[in-house]
Design a protein around this motif. Structure first.
Motif, PDB file in Angstrom:
ATOM      1  N   GLY A 452      55.328  32.978   3.385  1.00 60.70           N
ATOM      2  CA  GLY A 452      54.361  33.009   2.287  1.00 60.70           C
ATOM      3  C   GLY A 452      53.531  31.744   2.218  1.00 60.70           C
ATOM      4  O   GLY A 452      53.788  30.764   2.919  1.00 60.70           O
ATOM      5  N   PRO A 454      51.691  29.811  -1.162  1.00 56.21           N
ATOM      6  CA  PRO A 454      51.256  29.820  -2.565  1.00 56.21           C
ATOM      7  C   PRO A 454      49.777  29.515  -2.757  1.00 56.21           C
ATOM      8  O   PRO A 454      49.133  30.083  -3.636  1.00 56.21           O
ATOM      9  N   LYS A 457      48.026  32.507  -2.380  1.00 51.15           N
ATOM     10  CA  LYS A 457      48.657  33.576  -3.165  1.00 51.15           C
ATOM     11  C   LYS A 457      49.228  34.664  -2.256  1.00 51.15           C
ATOM     12  O   LYS A 457      49.167  35.866  -2.565  1.00 51.15           O
ATOM     13  N   PRO A 459      52.472  36.293  -0.873  1.00 46.34           N
ATOM     14  CA  PRO A 459      53.912  36.349  -1.162  1.00 46.34           C
ATOM     15  C   PRO A 459      54.728  36.385   0.128  1.00 46.34           C
ATOM     16  O   PRO A 459      54.270  36.926   1.147  1.00 46.34           O
ATOM     17  N   PHE A 483      55.634  31.176  -8.460  1.00 48.36           N
ATOM     18  CA  PHE A 483      55.535  31.407  -7.010  1.00 48.36           C
ATOM     19  C   PHE A 483      56.850  30.994  -6.358  1.00 48.36           C
ATOM     20  O   PHE A 483      57.654  30.247  -6.925  1.00 48.36           O
TER      21      PHE A 483
END
Length: 590
Positions: A452, A454, A457, A459, A483
């Motif tokens: 992922g 953050p 964004k 995941p 997150f």
């Protein structure tokens, strides 16, 4: 909207100075490298391969010292909970230059390459070169975006306009400057750039330190006054997370075209090494004023300034702490000089990164993969077109991503995980081939993306050991964003896995084909048996005493490629430094 006339005058003067130096350098060296039989496009990419120690030392230092470097370092020193302990860029990138000089500069320069992707296309073929261009391009775009974001933040403080408009204006200026000239313009403007940063920031620091609103930074380093101490600390549960990011900066700072463009333009392989060491020292020196400004920001009672009672961290403006300190804690004439100098300085870094991306595309993708018969004039125009395209992509990233330091880390992630292990393999591990390269690419990409991101964004779909759910508070809106934070060093693990996969699958493919377990007709990538077949031997020119296949093997040799392309990997002048070096001199294994 308030327009600061003095600030505009300062920034215009510095912009004009850099543009003048860039145009002068382009005019002064317009025939360098061309009159000796080279192409104009190659001259734009690596100059005449005659960059000396003085200009070379400045331009190599400027490889990393730009908007992201000075603004990002000040940002992390200022941020509560981070501090100097987490401002890893100065030491990480300084060490990357040392490691690059010790192990990578000499083999790359000695073989006379033109771009960083040349050895990949030489050994793994044009398709793999195209795949590796993708993370290399993304790295340059992220880095350019960090530079533009820093420029936008600085301009928004000077003239009090929206940061989005500032980024767009900065991008237009940087793109225009990039079109002025090639590497010579970049190198000579880097001299002005570093001088502007050094002089502009050091003039401002004493005034900021003496401002009545600023407490003693020696006290705030270890004691809580207005916020947590700016020295910061590394919690035990974060030590692997810290180490992962540090190795990302140190090793991920090597496989960049913007770095190797300087290496390949040096007058000799030894000079390329020396320049790397000089730049490592320069990076540390240039970080000192940024660290002090970050500490000053953490030691300021903002209620005593015209900025307002709410500190920058509570306005989500931590990434602009450097221009804020210069603007609100220094006299106007000092702050305008400092802000104008920094703006003009970081602008000259943007052209370098965009030029690097366009150089790789024009040479390794357009010319070598699709149009080997393209004229030199055509390649130059392709470079000019891609400058606009890549500049637009960088601008979009600068507008969509909030933290300069976030962009700083992102710019190294894919380069570290994918390209660094590939560079290790192609330079130092004898026997790797396209099958291993593809496997390493896939392993590294999946393991990294699986963790992922953050800042984008994105995941995770792989939850590594020690993961936690963290929160980020947006102070202006009061929103809380949750997150997943991966504290496991998954980036470094992904890099190692990519390297091991490359080696393992390369030797597996070699064994299967050479032992006859798999028929030669299944060597569809022409990576083990087919590349030595009679059919290809008839169409190409091979060089004896080399286990690796030279670039001319990828297609029939055509006279229209020009002398520079034909001699890419047999550059007599380049190989004359410290003896004629062959690829075997840098390989290990069998």
């Amino acid at each position: 909207m308030t327009i600061h006339a003095e600030g505009l005058v300062a920034i215009v003067l510095f912009y004009v100075l850099i543009l003048f130096v860039g145009i002068w350098a382009a005019w002064k060296n317009k025939n360098s490298g061309v009159t000796e039989g080279g192409d104009r496009s190659e001259s734009i990419m690596v100059g005449g391969r005659d960059i000396g120690l003085f200009v070379g030392g400045f331009t190599m230092t400027a490889t990393w010292v730009g908007g992201g470097y000075i603004n990002g370092t000040a940002e992390y020193v200022y941020l509560p909970g981070n501090g100097l302990a987490w401002a890893q860029a100065p030491f990480g990138y300084a060490l990357s230059l040392v490691v690059g000089g010790l192990f990578f500069a000499k083999p790359m320069r000695s073989r006379g390459y033109v771009t960083m992707l040349d050895p990949f296309q030489q050994l793994y073929g044009k398709r793999m070169g195209g795949l590796l261009f993708i993370p290399a391009l993304m790295g340059e775009i992220f880095w350019s975006a960090a530079i533009l974001s820093a420029l936008g933040a600085t301009l928004s403080v000077i003239v009090d306009i929206g940061i989005n408009m500032s980024v767009v204006i900065s991008a237009l200026i940087a793109i225009f400057y990039t079109l002025v000239g090639g590497l010579y313009s970049v190198a000579y403007t880097d001299v002005v750039q570093l001088f502007c940063i050094f002089l502009g920031l050091w003039i401002s620091v004493p005034f900021a330190l003496s401002n009545p609103a600023v407490s003693d930074i020696g006290i705030t380093a270890t004691e809580v006054i207005y916020q947590s101490p700016w020295l910061g600390k590394i919690e035990p549960e974060d030590k692997w997370f810290w180490a992962d990011n540090f190795f990302l900066l140190m090793l991920g700072g090597i496989p960049w075209q913007v770095y190797f463009q300087r290496v390949l333009s040096a007058s000799s392989a030894t000079y390329a090494q020396v320049l790397s060491f000089l730049a490592a020292f320069g990076c540390l020196v240039m970080a000192v004023p940024s660290v002090l400004i970050g500490a000053i920001g953490a030691s300021t009672d903002w209620n005593q300034t015209t900025y307002g009672s709410i500190p920058p961290k509570d306005k989500d403006q931590s990434d602009m702490i450097l221009p804020i300190v210069l603007q609100y804690l220094c006299p106007p004439y000092v702050s305008f000089f400092g802000l104008g100098a920094v703006s003009a300085a970081v602008m000259s870094s943007a052209d370098s990164s965009i030029l690097s991306a366009s150089s790789m595309f024009a040479r390794n993708i357009y010319q070598l993969a699709f149009r080997q018969s393209a004229s030199d004039r055509e390649i130059v125009w392709v470079m000019r077109l891609t400058i606009f395209v890549f500049g637009a992509l960088a601008t979009a990233m600068a507008l969509l991503t909030q933290s300069v330091y976030g962009l700083w880390y992102l710019s190294s992630d894919l380069v570290y995980v994918i390209i660094f292990p590939q560079l290790l393999s192609v330079l130092f591990v004898k026997g790797t081939n396209t099958y291993g390269s593809v496997a390493g690419y896939i392993f590294g990409l999946l393991l990294r993306i699986g963790g992922g991101e953050p800042y984008l964004k994105l995941p995770p779909f792989i939850f590594y050991p020690g993961w936690v759910v963290a929160e980020k508070i947006h102070h202006l809106t009061g929103d809380v964003e949750y997150f997943v934070q991966q504290r496991f060093p998954f980036k470094s693990v992904s890099m190692v896995a990519s390297f091991l996969a490359n080696v393992a699958f390369s030797y597996l493919a070699k064994y299967l084909f050479e032992s006859g377990i798999l028929s030669h007709k299944y060597d569809f990538l022409d990576a083990v048996v087919s590349k030595h077949s009679k059919e290809i031997m008839d169409k190409t020119t091979l060089v004896s005493n080399h286990d690796n296949i030279i670039l001319s093997e990828m297609a029939p040799v055509r006279q229209s490629l020009g002398a520079s392309l034909a001699g890419t990997f047999t550059n007599a002048e380049a190989l004359s430094d410290d003896g004629a070096l062959s690829p075997e001199d840098f390989h290990i294994g069998d």
